[in-house]
Design a protein around this motif. Structure first.
Motif: not given
Length: 112
Positions: A57-64, A81-85
């Motif tokens: 899930l995207r956090n507030p600090e994640d960029l567009d 959703r953002v990439f998670c290494p």
């Protein structure tokens, strides 16, 4: 950038390329005993991976620019959703884990 055709994620900050080909669907079969004392029957299965295997899930600090997927949920909510290494690293083991289930014994429910 999420390149679905090449099955890869390119980090917009570092340019690192993360291969996602290990999450392509595949077919396998499992021996399943449908009745106690009966021989196992082969059941064909198609394995499909969700982007949840390598995203979070995207956090507030994640960029567009880090958003890989936007999913519509019930009630009109949209989940980004953002990439998670960390998830990506673990997901590389999933095809082998799933194929190896063929050689594992599973107990019938209630058999303790």
């Amino acid at each position: 950038m999420y390149d679905k055709k090449k099955w890869q994620w390119i980090c917009p900050d570092t340019g690192n390329i993360y291969n996602l080909k290990h999450t392509q669907e595949f077919e396998t079969s499992y021996g399943v005993k449908l009745e106690k004392g009966e021989p196992a029957k082969d059941i064909a299965c198609r394995v499909i991976f969700s982007n949840h295997c390598f995203t979070r899930l995207r956090n507030p600090e994640d960029l567009d620019s880090h958003v890989m997927v936007r999913e519509s949920k019930r009630g009109g909510n949209v989940e980004e959703r953002v990439f998670c290494p960390v998830r990506w690293d673990f997901s590389q083991q999933l095809p082998e884990i799933i194929r190896d289930l063929t050689y594992r014994n599973c107990l019938i429910g209630g058999s303790r």
